[in-house]
Motif scaffolding. Sequence first.
Motif, PDB file in Angstrom:
ATOM      1  N   TYR A 260       0.837  -1.202   0.000  1.00  0.00           N
ATOM      2  CA  TYR A 260       0.000   0.000   0.000  1.00  0.00           C
ATOM      3  C   TYR A 260       0.875   1.256   0.000  1.00  0.00           C
ATOM      4  O   TYR A 260       0.603   2.224  -0.705  1.00  0.00           O
ATOM      5  N   THR A 337      -6.390   2.557  -5.430  1.00  0.00           N
ATOM      6  CA  THR A 337      -6.730   1.133  -5.579  1.00  0.00           C
ATOM      7  C   THR A 337      -7.758   0.910  -6.678  1.00  0.00           C
ATOM      8  O   THR A 337      -8.081  -0.225  -7.003  1.00  0.00           O
ATOM      9  N   MET A 338      -8.275   1.994  -7.247  1.00  0.00           N
ATOM     10  CA  MET A 338      -9.293   1.859  -8.295  1.00  0.00           C
ATOM     11  C   MET A 338      -8.703   1.816  -9.692  1.00  0.00           C
ATOM     12  O   MET A 338      -9.405   1.524 -10.644  1.00  0.00           O
ATOM     13  N   PRO A 343     -11.601  -2.791  -7.031  1.00  0.00           N
ATOM     14  CA  PRO A 343     -11.193  -3.043  -5.642  1.00  0.00           C
ATOM     15  C   PRO A 343     -12.360  -3.525  -4.775  1.00  0.00           C
ATOM     16  O   PRO A 343     -13.441  -2.944  -4.797  1.00  0.00           O
ATOM     17  N   VAL A 345     -13.307  -3.869  -0.944  1.00  0.00           N
ATOM     18  CA  VAL A 345     -12.794  -3.242   0.272  1.00  0.00           C
ATOM     19  C   VAL A 345     -13.315  -3.960   1.508  1.00  0.00           C
ATOM     20  O   VAL A 345     -14.529  -4.137   1.650  1.00  0.00           O
ATOM     21  N   HIS A 373      -4.283 -11.180  -8.756  1.00  0.00           N
ATOM     22  CA  HIS A 373      -4.986 -10.139  -7.990  1.00  0.00           C
ATOM     23  C   HIS A 373      -3.944  -9.201  -7.399  1.00  0.00           C
ATOM     24  O   HIS A 373      -2.727  -9.477  -7.461  1.00  0.00           O
ATOM     25  N   LYS A 374      -4.402  -8.100  -6.827  1.00  0.00           N
ATOM     26  CA  LYS A 374      -3.530  -7.274  -5.998  1.00  0.00           C
ATOM     27  C   LYS A 374      -4.127  -7.206  -4.600  1.00  0.00           C
ATOM     28  O   LYS A 374      -5.353  -7.241  -4.449  1.00  0.00           O
ATOM     29  N   TRP A 376      -3.831  -5.065  -0.907  1.00  0.00           N
ATOM     30  CA  TRP A 376      -3.267  -3.975  -0.112  1.00  0.00           C
ATOM     31  C   TRP A 376      -3.828  -4.033   1.297  1.00  0.00           C
ATOM     32  O   TRP A 376      -5.025  -4.275   1.488  1.00  0.00           O
ATOM     33  N   ILE A 389      -7.776  -4.518   0.954  1.00  0.00           N
ATOM     34  CA  ILE A 389      -8.360  -4.288  -0.365  1.00  0.00           C
ATOM     35  C   ILE A 389      -7.798  -5.313  -1.342  1.00  0.00           C
ATOM     36  O   ILE A 389      -6.581  -5.446  -1.487  1.00  0.00           O
ATOM     37  N   GLN A 391      -7.842  -6.338  -5.243  1.00  0.00           N
ATOM     38  CA  GLN A 391      -8.224  -5.824  -6.559  1.00  0.00           C
ATOM     39  C   GLN A 391      -8.207  -6.963  -7.576  1.00  0.00           C
ATOM     40  O   GLN A 391      -7.228  -7.710  -7.665  1.00  0.00           O
ATOM     41  N   HIS A 397     -15.061  -9.797 -11.163  1.00  0.00           N
ATOM     42  CA  HIS A 397     -15.487  -9.382  -9.825  1.00  0.00           C
ATOM     43  C   HIS A 397     -16.617 -10.239  -9.258  1.00  0.00           C
ATOM     44  O   HIS A 397     -16.525 -10.771  -8.155  1.00  0.00           O
TER      45      HIS A 397
END
Lengths: 464, 464
Positions: A260, A337-338, A343, A345, A373-374, A376, A389, A391, A397
Amino acid sequence: MTGDNEVDIVASLRSLIGENAVLDAADTASRGAGIWRPDHLQAAALARPASTEEVAQVLRWCHTNRISVVTHGGLTGLVRGADAEPDQVILSLERMRAIEEINPQQRTATVQAGVTLQTLQEAAEEHHLMFPLDLGARGTATLGGNAATNAGGNRVIRYGMMRDMVLGLEAVLADGTVVSSMNHLIKNNAGYDLKQLFIGSEGTLGVITRLVLRLREEAITRNMAFVACDNFSHVAGFLRHMDRNLGGTLSAFEAMWREYYCLVTSPPARGKPPIAQDYPFYVLVESQGADRELDTQRFNNAMESAFESGLIVDAAISQSESDCEDFWGLRDDVEQTMHTGFPIVFDISLPIAEMHKYTSTLQDTLGAAIGKHKLWIFGHLGDGNLHVIVQVPPEEHTRLRPMIEQQVYAPLAAFQGSVSAEHGIGLEKKPYLGISRSDTEIALMRSMKAALDPTGMLNPGKIL
Amino acid sequence: MTGDNEVDIVASLRSLIGENAVLDAADTASRGAGIWRPDHLQAAALARPASTEEVAQVLRWCHTNRISVVTHGGLTGLVRGADAEPDQVILSLERMRAIEEINPQQRTATVQAGVTLQTLQEAAEEHHLMFPLDLGARGTATLGGNAATNAGGNRVIRYGMMRDMVLGLEAVLADGTVVSSMNHLIKNNAGYDLKQLFIGSEGTLGVITRLVLRLREEAITRNMAFVACDNFSHVAGFLRHMDRNLGGTLSAFEAMWREYYCLVTSPPARGKPPIAQDYPFYVLVESQGADRELDTQRFNNAMESAFESGLIVDAAISQSESDCEDFWGLRDDVEQTMHTGFPIVFDISLPIAEMHKYTSTLQDTLGAAIGKHKLWIFGHLGDGNLHVIVQVPPEEHTRLRPMIEQQVYAPLAAFQGSVSAEHGIGLEKKPYLGISRSDTEIALMRSMKAALDPTGMLNPGKIL
């Protein structure tokens, strides 16, 4: 629900509170559903009462006619806590925006529920006072919504959550009964503390219309640092060290896991890294005080001894108010994060001793469960509250979300963590309530709901 | 209730939780009724369960047999909140005295409800932590009782009341259902905050059996002063001045009207006057911090500017820990009010702006209403909480008491004051609840009582 009935609802509510005070279904559908959401509101009508008495009239009519009511503040919630169905009425507090009184001697503010957080913060400042609740959505979130969801934010470690700032409130019950409990006193043990019923119950037990809020003396000085720790036990140790050595002036302790920190200090983010990007953990620490020289000395002493004892390995110390704003800017740049994905959350809470094991496991297992994925992680570590988060590609999604929720929530059960630290349950976390609450607890919640809203007309389906 | 039935109660309870765990009516009557009371307990039996499961067994049996239950902690309450009738069962938590865990990293204590306040304070100190609730009865008052009555005490201005220190709890409902809500987290918005139902409800909604309490970092330093103000608006101004300039370290602000100051600094009291006895108002102010040198400098700076601006006219500043103890000794020497007459103790709360008018009126009118008496006023001014003590000849007590109550309580209605800041309602203040709560509020309290204790068996007749 047929078109005819919809007309009846709109016309009936208009006859009670005025033509312009009620939007029909079509006008309602022209409004967005809330922050970070692409969809639009839906409801049979949207009523905008201008007073507690008008709120009571709307509720009384809906109660008699067995129509459900969903109350809206600033729509900045993140858990689908204010979603309405096409046959329901939305009750918006948007026309109840008066600050009725700031009382500098008693250090209280009396407000209508539709006042935004930032409006009150600024009004308090004019009296050299402070309303200490603070969160990113301050410009839009309403105080009524803050109370209904027991909002948290950046300075809980010092001033508590919204629950701790509400001295009194007025609420309208499902049947239109107005319960005015506008206590201005810090201490009042005259019978049950009724306000607690409505705070944090997400509009399911009553509609909060007015509030008495506790104000604090304005902080005169602040000191901040951005620090790096080389392992998690040092992060936890640094928290106790600062809390102890700042002797009552610690006002924020925000942690960021490396990913992050790198995200918000690398392009396209506008933030620059105040310290190198290769440490595993970062902390933003803030102290609010009253004496520029002594507070700075105290803060620097505490930082120095943290260095000496090896708790922190790198630090940037604020030299100006603008440094402080830059530090907070990094922490709050969640919008990064968008980019490049969708994302999801999370807002969880867990014992600090379990935190590292929990996040390491999540980092290790998420890839196997959902693929690319990511991830944070950051949050209000001083309160045990992490924001996670995840992503994923937008087109994935819907498919991945339940799997990710399972990965994030299920491990919390083992150590009595919470699936919601500060965002509430709404519809989104309802399937996971059982991870944090026992059947007996949920049964008792149902008893409370049945006692206060026997027909189940207030924000139906939320939480329980 | 006949003698036969009494025997049944004792024998039945003994069969559930053991022979020695239940006192019969005669043994119960050998125990005193509580602090400062000449009378003795009365009840059909006194049950002393040793675990939550035993508490549940006792309640389940009483529920089935329609017998009312009055829960007892340390019996240090002052409002007849634990009085029982001869046909009722007393449930004492005296055998549930275990500190189950002190968790230094999470900064929590897990305790059974019968642990005394002082026991926990001392256990926390061993870990360099602090349980900040503090009050005169610390050696006897139990944490369960503190929670059930939402105790306040000396440091509410900094750390809040007991409600603010309870993270989680376990309670047994009237029918014996165990609701375990032992949350360890600072932030947990997963559904309704059930603990709020039991805190401050004086044993009328459930029996608290275990608690998770929040601990704080131990204060390392303290600075105190005993000051004099020449009028009340300076007292109020001095509060804001110190709160502002101590920047988060203010930990107590106790006021005394002249008569009380003279009482506790003149023989037969052992206390000596730290400053002259001829000022109208005195304040004991305390700051808790973490750095001997910087905190002392900050405290002295704040005192100096208070002098310069005329807020205070005389002061003694503590030079040692023993000075601090002496200052607190004066404040806490309430026993002096018991010499030469019968003291009637009040615990009220009112807006600070109304305080002087209120106390002046009381001083002016009480003589006309009741004749010869003594009147002492002091209290936790920083919280808006005053203790008023009216002393009358013992033989006149019964006759005068209702008149005095009327004089003390009735004027509070005009400015939404409270008939109970921190002591609760019990039986004693029940006739006056309507001064501080509206009919609608009381009706909502009754709904809660009906939802949680439909047969009305828990501490019947108290509060409502």
